[in-house]
Design an enzyme around this catalytic site. Structure first.
Site, PDB file in Angstrom:
ATOM      1  N   SER A  70       4.248   2.142  -5.380  1.00 53.14           N
ATOM      2  CA  SER A  70       3.862   2.629  -4.066  1.00 53.14           C
ATOM      3  C   SER A  70       2.607   3.469  -4.212  1.00 53.14           C
ATOM      4  O   SER A  70       2.519   4.306  -5.128  1.00 53.14           O
ATOM      5  CB  SER A  70       4.992   3.468  -3.447  1.00 53.14           C
ATOM      6  OG  SER A  70       4.645   3.886  -2.145  1.00 53.14           O
ATOM      7  N   GLU A  71       1.628   3.240  -3.336  1.00 55.13           N
ATOM      8  CA  GLU A  71       0.334   3.907  -3.501  1.00 55.13           C
ATOM      9  C   GLU A  71       0.413   5.419  -3.383  1.00 55.13           C
ATOM     10  O   GLU A  71      -0.499   6.124  -3.796  1.00 55.13           O
ATOM     11  CB  GLU A  71      -0.662   3.361  -2.475  1.00 55.13           C
ATOM     12  CG  GLU A  71      -0.329   3.715  -1.049  1.00 55.13           C
ATOM     13  CD  GLU A  71      -1.237   3.001  -0.067  1.00 55.13           C
ATOM     14  OE1 GLU A  71      -1.859   3.695   0.734  1.00 55.13           O
ATOM     15  OE2 GLU A  71      -1.308   1.770  -0.107  1.00 55.13           O
ATOM     16  N   ASN A  72       1.509   5.947  -2.805  1.00 53.10           N
ATOM     17  CA  ASN A  72       1.628   7.401  -2.723  1.00 53.10           C
ATOM     18  C   ASN A  72       2.114   8.023  -4.023  1.00 53.10           C
ATOM     19  O   ASN A  72       2.361   9.220  -4.077  1.00 53.10           O
ATOM     20  CB  ASN A  72       2.525   7.819  -1.542  1.00 53.10           C
ATOM     21  CG  ASN A  72       3.879   7.136  -1.556  1.00 53.10           C
ATOM     22  OD1 ASN A  72       4.047   6.090  -2.161  1.00 53.10           O
ATOM     23  ND2 ASN A  72       4.843   7.721  -0.874  1.00 53.10           N
TER      24      ASN A  72
END
Length: 217
Positions: free
Chosen positions: A47-49
Site C-alpha cells: 500500500s502506497e501509504n
C-alpha cells in the site's frame, strides 16, 4: 451503480492474474477488496501509504484505524509485514520493485492509457500515487466498473479526462468482460456476464477484436 457482488466478482477475477511471490500494489476502490479473496495465492500486497504485507479485512472487534489501506479502510498485517514512511514506499514504486499495480480508472483508452485522478471542474484531492504507479509498476491491471455513474462507457477511443501517464495498462477487468491492450488496440479475451458480444459492443466505447475460438465465456 455497481453492486457489491459485482465489485467482488471483479476482485476475484483480478486475483487470477496474480502469481506467487509478486509484490502487488492495490489502488483505491475495487482493488482494496483483493486481500479478502486471495485464497492460496502467496503475494506481497503493498500500500502506497507505507505497508508491505497487507492482510485481509479485520472483523469488527479487531479494527484499528491506525492501520488502513490506500482507501482509508481498516486492514490487517500478515506475519512478516513491514511498515515504512511514504518516501520509502514511493522509492519502492519508482525503483521498479512493484511487479503489478491494480488500479481503478475513470477512463481507459483503446490502447490502455489511463485517466484515474481528476475530473475537470471538480475538487481535486491530489494525484496520489497514480502517476508513479503507472510509470513504475512492471504490469498494470485496471479493476473497474464497465460504465461510469452517468452511464457512459469507461473504455473509450480517446481520453477526455487528464491522463495519469503515457504508460499503458496491460489488462482491464470489469463486471462484464476482460480486455487486453495491444499496439493494435483492444482485444476481448473473456466474458464475465451473460451478455453476448453484440450486447457488450453496445456499452463499450471502442471497437474491440476477439477470436471466437479463444474467447472465454
Amino acid at each position: 451503480m455497481l453492486s457489491q457482488t459485482e465489485r467482488i466478482k471483479i476482485a476475484k477475477r483480478v486475483v487470477k492474474e496474480l502469481s506467487d511471490g509478486e509484490v502487488v500494489n492495490l489502488g483505491v476502490g475495487i482493488p482494496t477488496l483483493i486481500p479478502d479473496y486471495l485464497g492460496d495465492k502467496k503475494v506481497y500486497l503493498q500500500s502506497e501509504n507505507g505497508l508491505l504485507g497487507m492482510g485481509p479485512t479485520p472483523d469488527k472487534e479487531n479494527i484499528n484505524m491506525d492501520l488502513i489501506s490506500a482507501s482509508k479502510k481498516p486492514i490487517t498485517m500478515n506475519i512478516g509485514a513491514s511498515l515504512f514512511d511514504s518516501s520509502d514506499s514511493f522509492a519502492m514504486i519508482r525503483g521498479g520493485h512493484v511487479d503489478m499495480a491494480v488500479l481503478g480508472a475513470l477512463q481507459v483508452d483503446q490502447h490502455g492509457e489511463i485517466a484515474n485522478w481528476a475530473v475537470p471542474g471538480k475538487t481535486i484531492l491530489g494525484v496520489g500515487g497514480a502517476m508513479d504507479l503507472v510509470a513504475g509498476a512492471r504490469r498494470i491491471v485496471i479493476a473497474s466498473m464497465h460504465l461510469a455513474k452517468d452511464g457512459q462507457p469507461k473504455l473509450v477511443k480517446e481520453l477526455t479526462l487528464p491522463s495519469s501517464g503515457v504508460r499503458k495498462a496491460d489488462l482491464l477487468v470489469t463486471e462484464h468482460a476482460v480486455f487486453r491492450f495491444t499496439d493494435r488496440g483492444t482485444e476481448l479475451i473473456e466474458i464475465l456476464s451473460d451478455m453476448s458480444v453484440d450486447e457488450l459492443r453496445k456499452i463499450t466505447g471502442v471497437e474491440f477484436k476477439y477470436s471466437e475460438e479463444k474467447i472465454i465465456t
